[in-house]
Write an enzyme that holds these catalytic residues in place. Structure first.
Site, mmCIF file in Angstrom:
data_model
loop_
_atom_site.group_PDB
_atom_site.id
_atom_site.type_symbol
_atom_site.label_atom_id
_atom_site.label_comp_id
_atom_site.label_asym_id
_atom_site.label_seq_id
_atom_site.Cartn_x
_atom_site.Cartn_y
_atom_site.Cartn_z
ATOM 1 N N CYS A 102 -11.032 2.827 0.057
ATOM 2 C CA CYS A 102 -9.644 3.180 0.337
ATOM 3 C C CYS A 102 -9.299 2.403 1.593
ATOM 4 C CB CYS A 102 -9.496 4.678 0.570
ATOM 5 S SG CYS A 102 -7.852 5.135 1.177
ATOM 6 N N ASP A 153 0.877 -1.182 0.000
ATOM 7 C CA ASP A 153 0.000 0.000 0.000
ATOM 8 C C ASP A 153 0.910 1.226 0.000
ATOM 9 O OD1 ASP A 153 -2.454 1.558 0.350
ATOM 10 O OD2 ASP A 153 -1.787 1.921 2.393
ATOM 11 N N SER A 154 0.293 2.394 -0.154
ATOM 12 C CA SER A 154 1.085 3.622 -0.108
ATOM 13 C C SER A 154 1.500 3.977 1.316
ATOM 14 C CB SER A 154 0.255 4.773 -0.674
ATOM 15 O OG SER A 154 -0.882 4.957 0.154
ATOM 16 N N CYS A 156 -4.217 -1.469 -1.916
ATOM 17 C CA CYS A 156 -4.381 -0.030 -2.097
ATOM 18 C C CYS A 156 -5.341 0.131 -3.268
ATOM 19 C CB CYS A 156 -3.019 0.570 -2.432
ATOM 20 S SG CYS A 156 -3.079 2.293 -2.918
ATOM 21 N N GLU A 211 -3.067 9.408 8.191
ATOM 22 C CA GLU A 211 -1.638 9.146 8.375
ATOM 23 C C GLU A 211 -1.073 10.010 9.518
ATOM 24 O OE1 GLU A 211 0.839 7.319 6.203
ATOM 25 O OE2 GLU A 211 -0.767 6.279 5.150
ATOM 26 N N HIS A 232 -7.333 2.944 3.856
ATOM 27 C CA HIS A 232 -7.136 3.748 5.069
ATOM 28 C C HIS A 232 -8.446 3.943 5.834
ATOM 29 C CE1 HIS A 232 -3.306 4.876 3.228
ATOM 30 N NE2 HIS A 232 -2.977 5.576 4.298
HETATM 31 N N1 DGL Z 1 -4.857 3.240 1.012
HETATM 32 C C1 DGL Z 1 -4.917 3.667 -0.315
HETATM 33 C C2 DGL Z 1 -6.109 3.281 -1.110
HETATM 34 O O1 DGL Z 1 -6.715 2.286 -0.789
HETATM 35 C C3 DGL Z 1 -4.141 4.789 -0.812
HETATM 36 C C4 DGL Z 1 -4.227 6.065 -0.193
HETATM 37 C C5 DGL Z 1 -3.328 7.018 -0.932
HETATM 38 O O2 DGL Z 1 -2.123 6.855 -0.842
HETATM 39 O O3 DGL Z 1 -3.854 7.909 -1.587
HETATM 40 O O4 DGL Z 1 -6.446 3.931 -2.078
#
Ligand code: DGL
Length: 270
Positions: A180, A6-7, A69, A148, A182
């Site tokens: 997402c 993931d990012s 991600c 984050e 996150h």
């Molecule tokens: N957790 C990520 C997603 O599912 C990426 C969030 C990001 O880096 O923009 O899109």
């Protein structure tokens, strides 16, 4: 080993569910914290990062890759599948099926990064099966940086969330995809702001289940994973390793919170 990327910390919500659903397999995690957020970058840049993350995990011994991600899955998964011979699992396929199966009024909302919403990938996948469903996407670019930063209960986060969710409330959705990885960290606030009658679909849960059924039906791959991992012990959380391209105190706190134990984040320049 199961490689997950993931990012940043978002994919850890997926890794945690995978630990719970597939405890017999060792995990390798890579969070590209130095380049987060992916969701506000161009497709070409995200594809470049996704290739590099995949190479890193394969070099560490991954035999299956989970793109944990949505932004990376929406832009890069076809490229990765064309270029790599290992199985690639994405966070979008199982999540869209679950939402399509779960809605009663055929009105589904999706929240995600700009890259995910602009790709229209959820809409395409859902409409392929149920063309008459109404899909409403809402990009929420401010949420990843807030998460984050560890701002999970701040007034500012609640205000921004209310603003993002307002149009979806007006569309009378009965199902909302957390598009997402996150966002499961904000489930408590999202449920409150969207209303308790709306069903939330969490891509971390759906992806872990999807991976499990893939592994259950792939005996060759699972025996390979067990054979190739030196010192393999089933159900041993110590097997799991977590790499990040940058590390900060809020990130460490979030990682420990997601897993409910101290996570050793290994910084790498991959
Ligand atoms: N957790 C990520 C997603 O599912 C990426 C969030 C990001 O880096 O923009 O899109």
């Amino acid at each position: 080993m199961i490689g997950i990327f993931d990012s940043g910390v978002g994919g850890m919500t997926v890794a945690r569910k995978i630990e719970q659903v597939c405890p017999q397999f060792p995990l390798l995690y890579f969070g590209d914290v130095a380049h987060t957020p992916y969701g506000s970058k161009s497709s070409d840049t995200i594809i470049g990062y996704s290739r590099r993350n995949t190479d890193f995990l394969l070099n560490q011994g991954a035999q299956v890759i989970v793109v944990a991600c949505n932004s990376a899955a929406a832009t890069s998964v076809d490229v990765l599948r064309a270029e790599y011979s290992v199985p690639i699992i994405d966070v979008i396929t199982a999540t869209s099926s679950k939402a399509a199966a779960g809605t009663l009024n055929g009105r589904i909302g999706i929240i995600g990064t700009r890259a995910t919403i602009q790709s229209g990938i959820y809409e395409k996948q859902i409409k392929r099966v149920t063309p008459d469903y109404r899909i409403y996407g809402q990009a929420c670019p401010l949420l990843v940086p807030l998460i984050e930063e560890g701002w999970l209960n701040k007034r500012e986060t609640k205000m921004i969330l209310r603003r993002y969710l307002h149009p979806l409330r007006q569309h009378q959705i009965d199902t909302l995809i957390l598009g997402c990885t996150h966002y499961p960290l904000l489930t408590h606030l999202i449920q409150k702001k969207i209303g308790k009658k709306v069903q939330l679909i969490d891509s971390s849960i759906e992806t872990a289940q999807h991976l499990k059924s893939f592994l259950d039906n792939s005996p060759e791959i699972t025996s390979n994973i067990k054979e190739k991992f030196n010192g393999y012990q089933p159900h041993c959380l110590e097997n799991n390793r977590f790499f990040v391209s940058d590390s900060t105190p809020p990130l460490q706190k979030l990682a420990d919170g997601i897993f409910g134990r101290k996570i050793n984040l290994i910084k790498t320049n991959a």
